[in-house]
Scaffold this motif. Structure first.
Motif, PDB file in Angstrom:
ATOM      1  N   ASP A   8       0.838  -1.194   0.000  1.00  0.00           N
ATOM      2  CA  ASP A   8       0.000   0.000   0.000  1.00  0.00           C
ATOM      3  C   ASP A   8       0.879   1.252   0.000  1.00  0.00           C
ATOM      4  N   LEU A   9       0.230   2.408  -0.065  1.00  0.00           N
ATOM      5  CA  LEU A   9       0.950   3.683  -0.104  1.00  0.00           C
ATOM      6  C   LEU A   9       1.396   4.154   1.278  1.00  0.00           C
ATOM      7  N   ASN A  10       1.101   3.376   2.301  1.00  0.00           N
ATOM      8  CA  ASN A  10       1.535   3.711   3.657  1.00  0.00           C
ATOM      9  C   ASN A  10       2.915   3.149   3.976  1.00  0.00           C
ATOM     10  N   GLY A  11       3.551   2.547   3.001  1.00  0.00           N
ATOM     11  CA  GLY A  11       4.902   2.026   3.194  1.00  0.00           C
ATOM     12  C   GLY A  11       4.983   0.576   3.601  1.00  0.00           C
ATOM     13  N   HIS A  12       3.864  -0.136   3.589  1.00  0.00           N
ATOM     14  CA  HIS A  12       3.877  -1.542   3.977  1.00  0.00           C
ATOM     15  C   HIS A  12       4.330  -2.422   2.809  1.00  0.00           C
ATOM     16  N   ILE A  13       5.221  -3.334   3.114  1.00  0.00           N
ATOM     17  CA  ILE A  13       5.786  -4.251   2.129  1.00  0.00           C
ATOM     18  C   ILE A  13       5.596  -5.669   2.638  1.00  0.00           C
ATOM     19  N   VAL A  14       5.155  -6.553   1.753  1.00  0.00           N
ATOM     20  CA  VAL A  14       4.926  -7.956   2.108  1.00  0.00           C
ATOM     21  C   VAL A  14       6.125  -8.791   1.679  1.00  0.00           C
ATOM     22  N   THR A  15       6.527  -9.710   2.540  1.00  0.00           N
ATOM     23  CA  THR A  15       7.582 -10.661   2.221  1.00  0.00           C
ATOM     24  C   THR A  15       7.289 -11.950   2.971  1.00  0.00           C
ATOM     25  N   ASN A  16       8.252 -12.857   3.017  1.00  0.00           N
ATOM     26  CA  ASN A  16       8.093 -14.095   3.787  1.00  0.00           C
ATOM     27  C   ASN A  16       8.571 -13.909   5.218  1.00  0.00           C
ATOM     28  N   SER A  17       7.934 -14.594   6.118  1.00  0.00           N
ATOM     29  CA  SER A  17       8.379 -14.595   7.503  1.00  0.00           C
ATOM     30  C   SER A  17       9.817 -15.087   7.621  1.00  0.00           C
ATOM     31  N   HIS A  18      10.139 -16.156   6.886  1.00  0.00           N
ATOM     32  CA  HIS A  18      11.478 -16.730   7.049  1.00  0.00           C
ATOM     33  C   HIS A  18      12.579 -15.826   6.499  1.00  0.00           C
ATOM     34  N   LEU A  61       6.849   4.316  -3.903  1.00  0.00           N
ATOM     35  CA  LEU A  61       5.880   3.250  -3.649  1.00  0.00           C
ATOM     36  C   LEU A  61       4.903   3.082  -4.809  1.00  0.00           C
ATOM     37  N   VAL A  62       4.849   1.872  -5.352  1.00  0.00           N
ATOM     38  CA  VAL A  62       3.866   1.518  -6.383  1.00  0.00           C
ATOM     39  C   VAL A  62       3.215   0.215  -5.929  1.00  0.00           C
ATOM     40  N   PRO A  63       2.056   0.282  -5.280  1.00  0.00           N
ATOM     41  CA  PRO A  63       1.426  -0.935  -4.764  1.00  0.00           C
ATOM     42  C   PRO A  63       1.022  -1.895  -5.881  1.00  0.00           C
ATOM     43  N   VAL A  64       1.072  -3.185  -5.558  1.00  0.00           N
ATOM     44  CA  VAL A  64       0.643  -4.210  -6.501  1.00  0.00           C
ATOM     45  C   VAL A  64      -0.878  -4.271  -6.536  1.00  0.00           C
ATOM     46  N   ILE A  65      -1.398  -4.964  -7.524  1.00  0.00           N
ATOM     47  CA  ILE A  65      -2.826  -5.264  -7.597  1.00  0.00           C
ATOM     48  C   ILE A  65      -3.007  -6.727  -7.208  1.00  0.00           C
ATOM     49  N   LEU A  66      -3.877  -6.982  -6.239  1.00  0.00           N
ATOM     50  CA  LEU A  66      -4.105  -8.346  -5.770  1.00  0.00           C
ATOM     51  C   LEU A  66      -5.169  -9.028  -6.611  1.00  0.00           C
ATOM     52  N   GLY A  67      -4.880 -10.260  -7.022  1.00  0.00           N
ATOM     53  CA  GLY A  67      -5.822 -11.052  -7.794  1.00  0.00           C
ATOM     54  C   GLY A  67      -6.622 -11.992  -6.905  1.00  0.00           C
ATOM     55  N   ASP A  68      -7.065 -13.090  -7.482  1.00  0.00           N
ATOM     56  CA  ASP A  68      -7.879 -14.081  -6.771  1.00  0.00           C
ATOM     57  C   ASP A  68      -7.265 -15.457  -7.003  1.00  0.00           C
TER      58      ASP A  68
END
Length: 301
Positions: A8-18, A61-68
């Protein structure tokens, strides 16, 4: 090192826990070479997902688009993006090889975790190597359908089998990580007869069960949501293909009207569609009769 993507534009980035769970310092390198310090927001070892955060006023920041991920089909083209062996921005392509796999993600990180599986895992043949972990798996429209998380290998390198956490799991887990730093999961409190060894069709053939899909309950845990709802576990034991099986228990065939083939289907529905304290309707077969039971879900202990 690993990979990730802007949520998102709030600076959150998703990755793996490990990728980040034991990190003392986290740095993020963006596509244009900009490097930012990041802080850990939350991790969830059961899904192998984590959220980190950078200063949104500075980072590109350029957020991704989430699919299904539930719309995926075997044979569908997918694209993996990441940093294998530190080669940033690498892209590989392949197809969805299989759907509905499960991984013991938490136990792979720490054997002391309870044995809850990470369900609905996507198997692909796109090349994924060390450094790809946490990167997006995209469909042909550029939408994120999974998060590259693991490979199956006998030599440490890619051998044609890679796994991704489905984006629909991300949709349930990541908002919780951002809000609370951790994720809660719904809990029913049953175990399945046969486990991962003997499938339901085999049990149906060997035991003369009235249905060939569903979850034959082995045990109902004391003081669990299933126990309070009156679900029944096995009452006697028999042997099926050399495996001790508890028989006589209820068979769960659907949850909220959605048919389940096995325990992985049931866990997947709970992970993707429910929260603790939700009331679900379980359709069961008991003594040849089909019944609906209301169950108030708990939180995983």
């Amino acid at each position: 090192s690993g990979s990730g993507f802007v949520y998102d534009l709030n600076g959150h980035i998703v990755t793996n826990s490990h990728v980040v769970r034991e990190a003392e310092q986290i740095q993020v390198t963006f596509f244009d070479g900009y490097v930012a310090e990041a802080t850990l927001v939350g991790i969830d070892d059961y899904s192998d997902l984590a959220v980190i955060e950078v200063d949104p006023s500075e980072a590109p920041l350029v957020p991704v688009i989430l699919g299904d991920s539930n719309a995926l089909r075997v044979g569908q083209r997918v694209i993996a993006i990441g940093n294998p062996f530190g080669l940033d921005g690498s892209m590989t392509t392949g197809i969805v090889s299989a759907l509905g796999r499960s991984l013991p993600s938490a136990q792979l990180l720490d054997p002391t975790y309870n044995r809850y599986s990470n369900p609905s895992i996507i198997q692909v043949d796109a090349a994924v190597n060390p450094g790809n972990s946490g990167g997006p798996l995209l469909d042909s429209y550029g939408q994120v359908v999974g998060i590259n998380t693991a490979i199956r290998t006998e030599n440490g390198g890619f051998q044609g089998i890679a796994f991704a956490v489905p984006v629909n799991t991300l949709k349930r887990v990541v908002p919780q990580l951002i809000e609370n730093g951790e994720a809660e999961y719904s809990w029913l409190g049953i175990s399945a007869a046969g486990g991962d060894v003997v499938t339901m069709p085999v049990l149906a053939d060997e035991l003369g069960l009235p249905v060939r899909s569903g979850v034959l309950i082995d045990e109902v845990f004391p003081d669990s949501p299933a126990s309070r709802a009156g679900l029944r576990g096995g009452s006697e034991s028999t042997e099926v293909r050399g495996i001790e099986i508890s028989v006589g228990g209820d068979i769960v065939v659907a949850i909220n009207g959605t048919m389940v083939r096995d325990i992985d289907d049931l866990v997947a529905y709970l992970v993707e569609n429910t929260s603790p304290d939700d009331v679900v309707v379980l359709t069961i077969v008991r003594d040849g009769q089909t019944l609906d039971l209301n169950v108030t879900l708990g939180a995983r202990p």
